[in-house]
Scaffold this active site. Structure first.
Site, PDB file in Angstrom:
ATOM      1  CG  ASP A   1       3.946  -0.173  15.016  1.00 26.47           C
ATOM      2  OD1 ASP A   1       3.487  -1.287  15.539  1.00 26.47           O
ATOM      3  OD2 ASP A   1       5.069   0.068  14.691  1.00 26.47           O
TER       4      ASP A   1
ATOM      5  CG  HIS B   1      -6.190  -9.902   6.326  1.00 26.47           C
ATOM      6  ND1 HIS B   1      -5.175  -9.129   5.664  1.00 26.47           N
ATOM      7  CD2 HIS B   1      -7.451  -9.068   6.446  1.00 26.47           C
ATOM      8  CE1 HIS B   1      -5.967  -8.314   5.091  1.00 26.47           C
ATOM      9  NE2 HIS B   1      -7.014  -8.012   5.737  1.00 26.47           N
TER      10      HIS B   1
ATOM     11  CB  ALA C   1      -0.879   0.047   1.260  1.00 23.70           C
TER      12      ALA C   1
ATOM     13  CB  ALA D   1      -5.157  -8.481   1.316  1.00 24.04           C
TER      14      ALA D   1
ATOM     15  CD  GLU E   1       9.010  -1.328   6.450  1.00 27.86           C
ATOM     16  OE1 GLU E   1       8.213  -0.958   5.913  1.00 27.86           O
ATOM     17  OE2 GLU E   1       9.043  -1.861   7.416  1.00 27.86           O
TER      18      GLU E   1
ATOM     19  CG  ASN F   1       2.061  -9.593   6.530  1.00 28.35           C
ATOM     20  OD1 ASN F   1       3.040 -10.017   6.728  1.00 28.35           O
ATOM     21  ND2 ASN F   1       0.939  -9.385   7.177  1.00 28.35           N
TER      22      ASN F   1
ATOM     23  NE  ARG G   1      -7.834 -17.061   2.805  1.00 26.61           N
ATOM     24  CZ  ARG G   1      -7.056 -16.142   2.257  1.00 26.61           C
ATOM     25  NH1 ARG G   1      -6.858 -15.283   3.014  1.00 26.61           N
ATOM     26  NH2 ARG G   1      -6.656 -16.250   0.996  1.00 26.61           N
TER      27      ARG G   1
END
Ligand SMILES: Cc1cc2nc3c(=O)[nH]c(=O)nc-3n(C[C@H](O)[C@H](O)[C@H](O)COP(=O)(O)OP(=O)(O)OC[C@H]3O[C@@H](n4cnc5c(N)ncnc54)[C@H](O)[C@@H]3O)c2cc1C
Length: 496
Positions: A267, A435, A57, A479, A76, A84, A326
């Site tokens: 975070d 997730h 993203a 996602a 980062e 991920n 899932r």
């Protein structure tokens, strides 16, 4: 491992290029960096936009911000970019793509939207799902045309809960293809990426408008990254934070391992909450059903499930539809003997699948003792102490269903393939936390919404850090679509 080797070469190139231009100062046209002050003064840098998080993203957002002519920095906290997204399968859903057209698969934006809403028990924000569905195709075309991501042209995955195959498969079947290409693009565009730089606080001016980020680098130095236009939070989910998992849904405690990278600790949620950001769906935590019982790591070998593998228990019986959602499969596995499932497939399924892409993992699973390849079903079943007679009966019945084209026990969707060709494989699997569907509440422009229902000026968010898009349950492949669609939207909105 091959993936990690490739990504480290790219990372090294980024590190070298950043040091060659003074840690990226050249890149922010508005950058106004002071030299680090040995007297303990806090260093300050100025950009138009600060992106927190160098996953899919964040990198998508940064590329679009820079492409629009503004300056941007990516922070980062880990020593590598990707989050991920890097360790993901990289598969992403989009309806009406060139690949579906080639394969003659009929699909529509409406159908995709309907599947997504239904997959999340109709608890998702329909407006956000509409944006996701409307922009999915342009997101994948952007990845192909602007970022140079290669996709398999003659194959689409059909994850559970989707009515047709619609997940494009990147070359190599790994998020490495996405991150290495996004990383290359970021490098070509001279976008500074500050690795091992952890955002600790989102800053505001007197009026409450977000105007920067306080971060700490690997040596413990504080740096203020000023953001003239705004901050995009793209810090991913909180699957690796046991504390947050337990806080929001005590079910997902120590009993579960996680498929996520260690940096997925929520975070961005914590930082934005301090500014009054509203949270949504925090209790909705997804497990992935087929992971290693030893490490909790998601098994790509077990993706044979999508191509015909059958799931049984220790008693040798099937207990769930293999292509169900899932959460349904995960719960079903946990309620079997020892909380374990056993996937069984044969050589026909193996050849149809992309198992050969994951032979490193295959060898590790064999070493772990969680995967066996054998000439007969008996031999494989005995290895795991599975009831041999019952398993043979189950497979014989399943093979009849394959001949008749109908699974009379669980109504398995898609093609039913008989398991008749040796060698056979059995893999022991458990669910792992995978997730987190909940997170920061955003609107259709990726603006972060506060507890009074208003956008927080200057604050935007995209990706797994946000909530509301997947309802109670995210469908596979949604996602990556989400992070690219909303990453790009956040970039557009922050510059408005
Ligand atoms: C093993 C696995 C396989 C998956 N496969 C698929 C798939 O095939 N298809 C699909 O659709 N989805 C898949 N998913 C889900 C999907 O990969 C993620 O939801 C998605 O990649 C999240 O992207 P993101 O950019 O929001 O976050 P991430 O990619 O996780 O990036 C967030 C980044 O922010 C950094 N960060 C966090 N906090 C801070 C901070 N304070 N300061 C600075 N940086 C920070 C993190 O270190 C990380 O690099 C998979 C997930 C896993 C774990």
């Amino acid at each position: 491992m091959k993936s990690f080797k490739r990504i480290s070469i790219i990372l090294l190139a980024i590190v070298l290029s950043l040091s060659a231009v003074g840690c990226g100062q050249k890149n922010g046209e508005n950058a106004d960096a002071d030299t680090p002050n040995k007297d303990g003064q806090v260093k300050e840098e100025v950009y138009d936009v600060v992106v927190i998080g160098g996953g899919g993203a964040g990198l998508s957002a940064a590329i679009e911000v820079k492409g629009a002519g503004a300056s941007v920095v990516v922070l980062e906290k880990m020593a590598f970019i990707g989050g991920n997204t890097l360790i993901s399968g990289g598969e992403l859903n989009a309806p009406e793509t060139w690949i579906q057209e080639k394969l003659g698969i009929e699909d529509s934006i409406e159908q995709y939207k309907e599947d997504t809403l239904k997959g999340g028990d109709n608890q998702a924000d329909e407006k956000l799902v509409t944006v996701l569905a409307n922009n999915a195709r342009s997101a994948i075309e952007w990845l192909r045309d602007e970022v140079n991501v290669s996709f398999k042209e003659d194959y689409l995955m059909q994850f559970g809960g989707h009515s047709v195959p619609r997940a494009a498969y990147p070359e190599g079947g790994s998020g490495d293809e996405l991150i290495s290409k996004l990383g290359t693009k970021v490098e070509e565009m001279d976008i500074p990426v500050r690795k091992q730089t952890k955002a600790e606080e989102i800053l505001t001016d007197e009026s409450g408008k977000v105007n920067g980020v306080r971060a700490v680098d690997k040596d413990g130095n504080e740096i203020i990254f000023k953001a003239n236009k705004g901050v995009i939070v793209a810090t991913g989910g909180f699957g690796s934070s046991l504390e947050m998992r337990k806080k929001y849904n005590p079910e997902y405690d120590e009993r579960y391992m996680s498929t996520d990278q260690p940096g997925s600790t929520g975070d961005g949620i914590v930082m934005a909450e301090e500014l009054g950001a509203a949270l949504i769906g925090m209790e909705n935590i997804q497990t992935y059903p087929t992971c290693s019982p030893v490490t909790g790591v998601l098994s790509y070998v077990a993706d044979t499930r999508f191509d015909g593998a059958v799931l049984v228990n220790k008693e040798g019986n099937r207990f769930v539809e293999e292509l169900d959602r899932r959460d349904v499969i995960s719960k079903a596995i946990l309620s079997q003997t020892d909380g374990m499932g056993y996937l069984i497939w044969d050589t026909t399924v193996k050849n149809k699948s992309h198992m050969d892409n994951y032979m490193k993992e295959f060898d590790q699973l064999v070493k772990q003792g969680t995967l066996i390849k054998a000439d007969t079903i008996e031999e494989a079943a005995k290895f795991f102490d599975i009831n041999v007679d019952q398993l043979k009966e189950t497979i014989a019945k399943y093979n009849e269903y394959a001949t008749n084209g109908k699974d009379e026990d669980f109504n398995r969707r898609g093609e039913i393939i008989g398991l008749t060709e040796a060698p056979y494989y059995i893999q022991k699997v458990v669910p792992s936390v995978h997730h987190t569907m909940g997170g920061l509440k955003i609107d259709t422009e990726a603006r972060v919404i506060n507890n009074e229902g208003n956008p927080i000026p200057g604050l935007f968010a995209a990706g797994e850090v946000t909530g509301g898009i997947h309802g109670t349950n995210r469908l596979g492949g949604n996602a990556i679509t989400d992070i690219v669609v909303f990453g790009r939207i956040a970039a557009e909105s922050v510059l408005k």
